[in-house]
Design a protein around this motif. Structure first.
Motif, PDB file in Angstrom:
ATOM      1  N   ILE A   1       0.833  -1.216   0.000  1.00  0.00           N
ATOM      2  CA  ILE A   1       0.000   0.000   0.000  1.00  0.00           C
ATOM      3  C   ILE A   1       0.863   1.259   0.000  1.00  0.00           C
ATOM      4  O   ILE A   1       1.809   1.388   0.783  1.00  0.00           O
ATOM      5  N   LEU A   2       0.504   2.180  -0.910  1.00  0.00           N
ATOM      6  CA  LEU A   2       1.051   3.533  -0.886  1.00  0.00           C
ATOM      7  C   LEU A   2      -0.090   4.445  -0.453  1.00  0.00           C
ATOM      8  O   LEU A   2      -1.094   4.582  -1.156  1.00  0.00           O
ATOM      9  N   LEU A   3       0.059   5.055   0.706  1.00  0.00           N
ATOM     10  CA  LEU A   3      -1.013   5.785   1.376  1.00  0.00           C
ATOM     11  C   LEU A   3      -0.717   7.280   1.408  1.00  0.00           C
ATOM     12  O   LEU A   3       0.320   7.711   1.917  1.00  0.00           O
ATOM     13  N   VAL A   4      -1.637   8.059   0.865  1.00  0.00           N
ATOM     14  CA  VAL A   4      -1.614   9.512   1.022  1.00  0.00           C
ATOM     15  C   VAL A   4      -2.657   9.861   2.070  1.00  0.00           C
ATOM     16  O   VAL A   4      -3.815   9.460   1.961  1.00  0.00           O
ATOM     17  N   GLU A   5      -2.245  10.593   3.094  1.00  0.00           N
ATOM     18  CA  GLU A   5      -3.155  10.810   4.224  1.00  0.00           C
ATOM     19  C   GLU A   5      -2.773  12.078   4.972  1.00  0.00           C
ATOM     20  O   GLU A   5      -1.622  12.278   5.337  1.00  0.00           O
ATOM     21  N   GLN A   6      -3.782  12.950   5.196  1.00  0.00           N
ATOM     22  CA  GLN A   6      -3.534  14.172   5.955  1.00  0.00           C
ATOM     23  C   GLN A   6      -3.533  13.919   7.458  1.00  0.00           C
ATOM     24  O   GLN A   6      -2.961  14.706   8.210  1.00  0.00           O
ATOM     25  N   ASN A   7      -4.172  12.837   7.875  1.00  0.00           N
ATOM     26  CA  ASN A   7      -4.162  12.477   9.293  1.00  0.00           C
ATOM     27  C   ASN A   7      -2.811  11.839   9.610  1.00  0.00           C
ATOM     28  O   ASN A   7      -2.650  10.619   9.571  1.00  0.00           O
ATOM     29  N   ALA A   8      -1.835  12.680   9.887  1.00  0.00           N
ATOM     30  CA  ALA A   8      -0.468  12.191  10.066  1.00  0.00           C
ATOM     31  C   ALA A   8      -0.346  11.226  11.234  1.00  0.00           C
ATOM     32  O   ALA A   8       0.448  10.285  11.190  1.00  0.00           O
ATOM     33  N   HIS A   9      -1.112  11.445  12.295  1.00  0.00           N
ATOM     34  CA  HIS A   9      -1.079  10.537  13.447  1.00  0.00           C
ATOM     35  C   HIS A   9      -1.379   9.108  13.004  1.00  0.00           C
ATOM     36  O   HIS A   9      -0.627   8.178  13.299  1.00  0.00           O
ATOM     37  N   MET A  10      -2.488   8.931  12.282  1.00  0.00           N
ATOM     38  CA  MET A  10      -2.892   7.601  11.850  1.00  0.00           C
ATOM     39  C   MET A  10      -1.939   7.043  10.809  1.00  0.00           C
ATOM     40  O   MET A  10      -1.603   5.862  10.825  1.00  0.00           O
ATOM     41  N   ALA A  11      -1.518   7.899   9.877  1.00  0.00           N
ATOM     42  CA  ALA A  11      -0.631   7.442   8.811  1.00  0.00           C
ATOM     43  C   ALA A  11       0.692   6.917   9.373  1.00  0.00           C
ATOM     44  O   ALA A  11       1.186   5.859   8.965  1.00  0.00           O
ATOM     45  N   LEU A  12       1.257   7.649  10.322  1.00  0.00           N
ATOM     46  CA  LEU A  12       2.540   7.229  10.896  1.00  0.00           C
ATOM     47  C   LEU A  12       2.378   6.032  11.815  1.00  0.00           C
ATOM     48  O   LEU A  12       3.318   5.268  12.036  1.00  0.00           O
ATOM     49  N   GLU A  13       1.190   5.846  12.339  1.00  0.00           N
ATOM     50  CA  GLU A  13       0.934   4.691  13.197  1.00  0.00           C
ATOM     51  C   GLU A  13       0.813   3.406  12.379  1.00  0.00           C
ATOM     52  O   GLU A  13       1.254   2.337  12.800  1.00  0.00           O
ATOM     53  N   ILE A  14       0.242   3.517  11.196  1.00  0.00           N
ATOM     54  CA  ILE A  14      -0.065   2.329  10.410  1.00  0.00           C
ATOM     55  C   ILE A  14       1.056   1.940   9.433  1.00  0.00           C
ATOM     56  O   ILE A  14       1.207   0.764   9.081  1.00  0.00           O
ATOM     57  N   ALA A  15       1.830   2.920   8.977  1.00  0.00           N
ATOM     58  CA  ALA A  15       2.807   2.667   7.909  1.00  0.00           C
ATOM     59  C   ALA A  15       4.139   2.172   8.459  1.00  0.00           C
ATOM     60  O   ALA A  15       4.473   2.363   9.626  1.00  0.00           O
ATOM     61  N   HIS A  16       4.900   1.559   7.563  1.00  0.00           N
ATOM     62  CA  HIS A  16       6.258   1.115   7.904  1.00  0.00           C
ATOM     63  C   HIS A  16       7.277   2.235   7.661  1.00  0.00           C
ATOM     64  O   HIS A  16       8.200   2.415   8.457  1.00  0.00           O
ATOM     65  N   ARG A  17       7.089   2.951   6.546  1.00  0.00           N
ATOM     66  CA  ARG A  17       8.007   4.047   6.217  1.00  0.00           C
ATOM     67  C   ARG A  17       7.201   5.249   5.745  1.00  0.00           C
ATOM     68  O   ARG A  17       6.068   5.112   5.300  1.00  0.00           O
ATOM     69  N   ALA A  18       7.836   6.427   5.833  1.00  0.00           N
ATOM     70  CA  ALA A  18       7.151   7.666   5.468  1.00  0.00           C
ATOM     71  C   ALA A  18       8.067   8.579   4.669  1.00  0.00           C
ATOM     72  O   ALA A  18       9.289   8.594   4.864  1.00  0.00           O
ATOM     73  N   TYR A  19       7.434   9.323   3.787  1.00  0.00           N
ATOM     74  CA  TYR A  19       8.093  10.415   3.067  1.00  0.00           C
ATOM     75  C   TYR A  19       7.280  11.674   3.330  1.00  0.00           C
ATOM     76  O   TYR A  19       6.043  11.650   3.217  1.00  0.00           O
ATOM     77  N   VAL A  20       7.955  12.749   3.679  1.00  0.00           N
ATOM     78  CA  VAL A  20       7.278  14.021   3.952  1.00  0.00           C
ATOM     79  C   VAL A  20       7.475  14.939   2.749  1.00  0.00           C
ATOM     80  O   VAL A  20       8.611  15.238   2.359  1.00  0.00           O
ATOM     81  N   LEU A  21       6.352  15.351   2.163  1.00  0.00           N
ATOM     82  CA  LEU A  21       6.375  16.229   0.991  1.00  0.00           C
ATOM     83  C   LEU A  21       6.084  17.667   1.411  1.00  0.00           C
ATOM     84  O   LEU A  21       5.192  17.915   2.225  1.00  0.00           O
ATOM     85  N   GLU A  22       6.831  18.583   0.825  1.00  0.00           N
ATOM     86  CA  GLU A  22       6.605  20.010   1.081  1.00  0.00           C
ATOM     87  C   GLU A  22       6.829  20.757  -0.224  1.00  0.00           C
ATOM     88  O   GLU A  22       7.935  20.729  -0.769  1.00  0.00           O
ATOM     89  N   THR A  23       5.776  21.391  -0.724  1.00  0.00           N
ATOM     90  CA  THR A  23       5.803  22.152  -1.981  1.00  0.00           C
ATOM     91  C   THR A  23       6.576  21.424  -3.083  1.00  0.00           C
ATOM     92  O   THR A  23       7.446  21.991  -3.739  1.00  0.00           O
ATOM     93  N   GLY A  24       6.224  20.170  -3.288  1.00  0.00           N
ATOM     94  CA  GLY A  24       6.772  19.410  -4.407  1.00  0.00           C
ATOM     95  C   GLY A  24       8.118  18.776  -4.187  1.00  0.00           C
ATOM     96  O   GLY A  24       8.699  18.202  -5.116  1.00  0.00           O
ATOM     97  N   ASN A  25       8.640  18.863  -2.971  1.00  0.00           N
ATOM     98  CA  ASN A  25       9.934  18.247  -2.640  1.00  0.00           C
ATOM     99  C   ASN A  25       9.780  17.280  -1.479  1.00  0.00           C
ATOM    100  O   ASN A  25       8.970  17.516  -0.573  1.00  0.00           O
TER     101      ASN A  25
END
Length: 233
Positions: free
Chosen positions: A187-211
């Motif tokens: 699963i590749l998950l896009v989610e604004q609820n960062a609490h839930m996303a970071l709880e459920i995922a194995h790894r994360a990428y943080v995007l800011e203005t296209g970077n």
């Protein structure tokens, strides 16, 4: 499994993605988090070939995805559950679910998967003959996710599955995402609820203005002061 390299996407003069690179390994849940306008949904839409990039590459199981039409991706094992609960309103709940199986020939397995979706979302079973447009927002989100599960995809792209849902429904949605992953769906998950996303995922990428400004295991990303300040409070 999925490799995105130096991806660039623009809307006219506006550069939405500025050469981002990331990967999703088989069996993972990987999340993209960031504010509105960061480029998260654009990333998923480009992977699905709904948007054409100006540069970079996307490969899935070592196959170039940019040459594959969007309608052909499901045959290769990719399903996209888009933002906004996009279902077919004039069709019944069951017809919506069955639409996701158009490329499958295993009728017994399809019936088993249908019952599994109804077990995951019992409320849908009671509404199986009801038109999709008559469902509540939360029920439509369940239907959209259930339809994604019916495709038996290798990789599921999930765009804001919890948006606008009551807290109890959010818990239900993320429970199903966990279960789908445990049963073999990457699963590749896009989610604004960062609490839930970071709880459920194995790894994360943080995007800011296209970077991509930060990446790593979710346990580490969740401890980053910038992430805490911007997304976790």
């Amino acid at each position: 499994m999925l490799k995105v390299h130096n991806l660039e996407v623009s809307y006219g003069p506006i550069r939405a993605l500025k050469g981002i690179s990331f990967e999703v390994k088989e069996g993972e849940i990987v999340t993209l988090i960031g504010a509105n306008g960061a480029g998260k949904s654009t990333t998923l839409r480009t992977i699905s070939n709904l948007l054409k990039p100006q540069g970079g590459s996307i490969t899935f199981l070592n196959e170039d995805l940019l040459s594959v039409p969007a309608y052909d991706l499901v045959k290769r094992g990719i399903i996209h559950v888009p933002e906004g609960r996009i279902i077919f309103g004039p069709l019944t709940v069951q017809e919506n679910l069955e639409l996701a199986t158009w490329g499958r020939k295993d009728k017994i397995a399809i019936q088993e998967d249908l019952e599994k979706v109804y077990d995951l979302f019992p409320i849908l079973k009671g509404r199986r003959h009801q038109l999709g447009e008559t469902l509540s927002g939360g029920e439509q989100q369940m239907l959209a996710l259930g339809r994604g599960l019916m495709a038996r995809a290798k990789l599921m792209l999930l765009d804001e599955p919890s948006m606008g849902l009551a807290p109890l429904l959010v818990q239900d949605i993320f429970r199903v995402i966990r279960q789908a992953n445990a049963e073999g769906t990457t699963i590749l998950l896009v989610e604004q609820n960062a609490h839930m996303a970071l709880e459920i995922a194995h790894r994360a990428y943080v995007l800011e203005t296209g970077n991509i400004i930060l990446e790593g295991p979710t346990s580490e990303v969740a401890k980053n002061p910038k992430v805490i300040k911007a997304y976790l409070g």
